[in-house]
Write an enzyme that holds these catalytic residues in place. Structure first.
Site, PDB file in Angstrom:
ATOM      1  N   SER A   1      -7.515  -6.411   6.810  1.00  0.00           N
ATOM      2  CA  SER A   1      -7.054  -5.800   5.569  1.00  0.00           C
ATOM      3  C   SER A   1      -5.775  -6.481   5.078  1.00  0.00           C
ATOM      4  CB  SER A   1      -6.880  -4.293   5.713  1.00  0.00           C
ATOM      5  OG  SER A   1      -5.643  -3.970   6.264  1.00  0.00           O
TER       6      SER A   1
ATOM      7  N   ASP B   1      -5.553   2.731  13.397  1.00  0.00           N
ATOM      8  CA  ASP B   1      -5.488   1.475  12.655  1.00  0.00           C
ATOM      9  C   ASP B   1      -6.138   0.405  13.529  1.00  0.00           C
ATOM     10  OD1 ASP B   1      -4.939  -0.427  10.814  1.00  0.00           O
ATOM     11  OD2 ASP B   1      -2.752  -0.231  10.869  1.00  0.00           O
TER      12      ASP B   1
ATOM     13  N   SER C   1       0.847  -1.193   0.000  1.00  0.00           N
ATOM     14  CA  SER C   1       0.000   0.000   0.000  1.00  0.00           C
ATOM     15  C   SER C   1       0.880   1.239   0.000  1.00  0.00           C
ATOM     16  CB  SER C   1      -0.899  -0.004   1.224  1.00  0.00           C
ATOM     17  OG  SER C   1      -0.107  -0.002   2.382  1.00  0.00           O
ATOM     18  N   ARG C   2       0.225   2.356  -0.205  1.00  0.00           N
ATOM     19  CA  ARG C   2       0.900   3.626   0.007  1.00  0.00           C
ATOM     20  C   ARG C   2       0.840   3.927   1.504  1.00  0.00           C
ATOM     21  NH1 ARG C   2       1.989   5.802  -4.846  1.00  0.00           N
ATOM     22  NH2 ARG C   2       0.674   5.211  -6.609  1.00  0.00           N
ATOM     23  N   ALA C   3       1.531   4.969   1.894  1.00  0.00           N
ATOM     24  CA  ALA C   3       1.558   5.340   3.310  1.00  0.00           C
ATOM     25  C   ALA C   3       0.146   5.492   3.855  1.00  0.00           C
ATOM     26  CB  ALA C   3       2.316   6.649   3.485  1.00  0.00           C
TER      27      ALA C   3
END
Lengths: 505, 505
Positions: free
Chosen positions: B266, B258, B196-198
């Site tokens: 996820s 998170d 993923s991206r940040a």
């Protein structure tokens, strides 16, 4: 930093979105979804950046109508774009999510940043959701209440006997304020009633009053109306009373929640801002109401009274029966009509409505010293039955810019469907929630002419085929959808008297 | 029902907004903020209605670019507007807010409605916030994981030895995957790494890889790259792997949270969807990491292993030291450069990075049977030091559409500022969170050339005036902002050895 020309969009997008051409963003430190500070000659605001290929040209910044309510930005204004830092509130909202107690200055920051549009929908929703789950202590609620009041307009009255009645809601058909305000105003007390539109209900008081007259009055207009008539019935959202509430309501509505800290603070902040000194709070209680039991109601009443003491508003609470709708009409126009019927000829109106209205009005008359102790209800009844309340209602309607009509002139949705009793028996339950859902499915509160008219109340005996209620709507499609829902969910339960049979052997 | 012509807007507004002229809405049951079902020849979607005076003409409906990614609506298409019912999910989200356990079909409905855009940002945020506060049990997490995987693309590989490594993140500078993937692929195992991206960090693996090559590969391109090279390093967001995750991430990011149920689901949903059979999960642990203590890390590891068992993915967890950044570079370009240095000449790279990469790669080599038990790390080290990993890295970069560069060709932000030690002493703390904040304030991850390069690690002795770290940015404004933040927050603490002095009398 970017220098751009403003292009205003007439679009109610509900966010502080700003739109810049992709070409202008190339090589800059500004990226879509970034918060940017937009400085214009008219004022500054923090917007969320979006990029476009076509919606605005190079050198332009698109700004949506929404923001111009607060900052009078004009087409062609110069705008300077800078990087905006992450709002401090995010850390404080996290604290509340983690179940911690917030400090006064942390609460102030959240409310300030919320009101000035610095928080996104995501951050506001996280705050509301965490208040729903983790709550707040009374000190936190007091701080939130004060700050909510201070961040908007504050009205000062010359009179000291400024009274109001507020229902915490949750019961459909509660058009009581349309009787209480004219009764109390006719008795000579000042009652500047501001109310909200529906949050989770099928009709808020403002929605109902709007059927009869204008409700979006300015501060000056309200003062004028109250000076002339002693009372008003206006939509609080049109003026800037405790504006944080408007933001949290927009989050509570789709989730159908009303977290207690926000329930307490939003009522009290608006009342403080409206200059109310004496307040009767109506807490409808019963199965299917917001508050289920007398114990819960008493606990909430104590919290209101404690909060009132902290913020200098004298509060009395009235715990009322909320186990089924008040009166028979649910939906703006239907409720407005029922209220007018009560004012015109109280004998033709449902007794639950009359009883509740004169009781609440009576408390205010006693507090205000215009009725002797324990005689408030009698005096209120006299004002209602004598026609003085109707006369006062017409005065207020006229002062607010409307034209008084009689109850039979109120228009109701042209499409209707009748729901009948499926068996012989007794009405054992009328679900507040399901009746509200049906009325909303039919289009209420936005479709003013939509709603439900009950033909029965709990305890009535019915025969198979008897009319239970009628659903009204301005839209055939919505009506069908509401009927479908009604058939699936049975908002009114009819049962035989013999609920359970035990045989001897 | 309304019949309108589509007008597409090129605007990344991030919501399913549709815009209709006020005139068209008059007398209809459709009001601003209503959910409406929009039916077009290309497909249907639920949008949130907005009204406008000018943005679209009478007879037109404005639809934003966003939606055309999923439904290929074209300008001039006929659109039919109907009333959309409230999504079922709202009641289920409320259940979770009330702390209840959700049934499988309720979880499925939430994920389905989320993925098909039926839920607003408010509803999605309420769900994520309530998961953060109230959590989920393992059965709920399993159901959510499976549904998240099923609602997107699923990749099937012919090989059965499909492996991957995943770090749960939280530690800045973790460019380990850029070493592990080429080592493992060079050893002959299949490692289709999607990342993923940040989310809350200054650089996600995808952000770092993007400095070196394309990462937005299609499903077919990924299969091609993996078939040719055994591995890939692509951005999962470009394909449709567990798309619910993209939605929840956009809520987690601004809130810097998170929630564990989403963390677990996820990761696993994406791995199931990517066809991974063997997975090593890296759990960085320590002060300032996502996971603070070994006990917490072990608990999370057990949950991953239990969830893996339920969804048929073999999992090993590696608890690694996460009390300070991995290596010295934080920020996309700085990290890409450091990873290349490690591949080119491991002796010049920080030992913390090398040690971590060969340890994780070693576990995969053992699981995959290409290294004898307990010899995985040695084999991994051999592949790294022999240059085979660098060669494989170049292969992958080329296959993904990039052109291999040497580490000294990587461009870093042109503006830089040096932060020096204020006193003589020892580095006692490097705060992961504060260093990340400084790197983000400088523009990372969106400004790829922004970030922080550490000159010291915990325990180093420094003299007053020694360089602690350098901040880089492409923007002078952002650099200044980052320096201001660094000066205010002291991400690196230098203290004298004499921390406390107790005097005798």
């Amino acid at each position: 930093m970017l220098f751009l020309k403003v292009k205003l969009f007439d679009l109610d997008i509900g966010v502080n979105a700003v739109v810049i051409n992709e070409e202008d963003l190339k090589g800059t430190p500004y990226y879509p979804q970034d918060r940017v500070l937009v400085e214009t000659p008219a004022g500054s605001f923090v917007g969320v950046l979006h990029s476009t290929k076509t919606l605005v040209n190079k050198g332009e910044i698109g700004i949506f109508r929404e923001i111009t309510k607060e900052i009078p930005i004009k087409d062609g204004d110069e705008a300077i774009i800078r990087h905006a830092e992450t709002p401090l509130s995010v850390a404080y909202i996290r604290k509340k999510m983690d179940g911690q107690t917030l400090k006064p200055e942390e609460i102030h920051t959240i409310i300030d940043e919320m009101v000035t549009g610095k928080l996104s929908n995501i951050e506001n929703t996280a705050f509301v959701t965490s208040l729903y789950i983790n709550g707040m202590d009374m000190k936190e609620i007091e701080e939130m209440t004060r700050r909510m009041a201070e961040t908007g307009d504050m009205i000062d009255w010359d009179e000291s006997l400024v009274v109001d009645v507020h229902s915490i809601g949750g019961v459909p058909g509660n058009k009581t304020a349309l009787l209480v305000v004219p009764i109390v105003a006719a008795a000579g007390l000042t009652i500047p009633k501001t109310s909200s539109r529906a949050i989770t209900s099928a009709a808020g008081t403002a929605d109902v009053v709007e059927v009869l007259t204008r409700v979006d009055l300015s501060l000056d207009e309200i003062k004028q109306v109250v000076t002339t008539t002693n009372g008003c019935m206006v939509w609080g959202g049109a003026i800037d009373l405790a504006p944080a509430d408007d933001i949290t309501i927009n989050i509570e509505r789709p989730l159908s929640i009303d977290p207690e800290p926000l329930l307490l603070s939003s009522v009290m902040a608006k009342k403080i801002a409206a200059g109310i000194k004496y307040l009767v709070i109506d807490i409808p209680t019963g199965e299917g109401a917001k508050v289920k039991t007398i114990d819960e109601a008493a606990s909430l009443a104590r919290k209101f009274i404690e909060l009132g003491g902290r913020v200098n508003v004298h509060i009395e609470c009235a715990i009322t029966y909320g186990g089924q709708p008040i009166g028979r009409a649910i939906g703006p126009a239907l409720e407005a009509r029922e209220a007018l019927i009560a004012l015109e000829n109280y004998k033709e109106a449902p007794s639950s409505l009359i009883e509740k209205a004169v009781s609440l009005a009576g408390v205010l008359l006693e507090i205000g010293g215009v009725a002797p102790p324990k005689k408030g209800k009698d005096v209120a009844e006299e004002i209602l039955t004598s026609g003085k309340a109707l006369e006062k209602m017409h005065e207020i309607i006229t002062a607010q810019g409307g034209e008084p009509k009689s109850s039979d002139e109120i228009e109701i949705g042209e499409y209707k469907a009748e729901i009948i009793a499926p068996i012989d028996g007794y009405v054992t339950q009328i679900s507040n929630k399901l009746i509200t859902k049906v009325a909303k499915e039919a289009g209420a509160p936005k479709d003013k002419k939509a709603g439900v008219l009950l033909n029965v109340k709990i305890g009535n005996e019915v025969e198979k085929g008897d009319l239970l209620y009628t659903i009204y709507s301005s839209s055939e499609e919505r009506l069908n959808s509401a009927v479908k829902l009604a058939r699936r969910t049975y908002p009114i339960k009819v049962e035989g008297m013999l609920l359970k049979r035990i045989s001897k052997f």
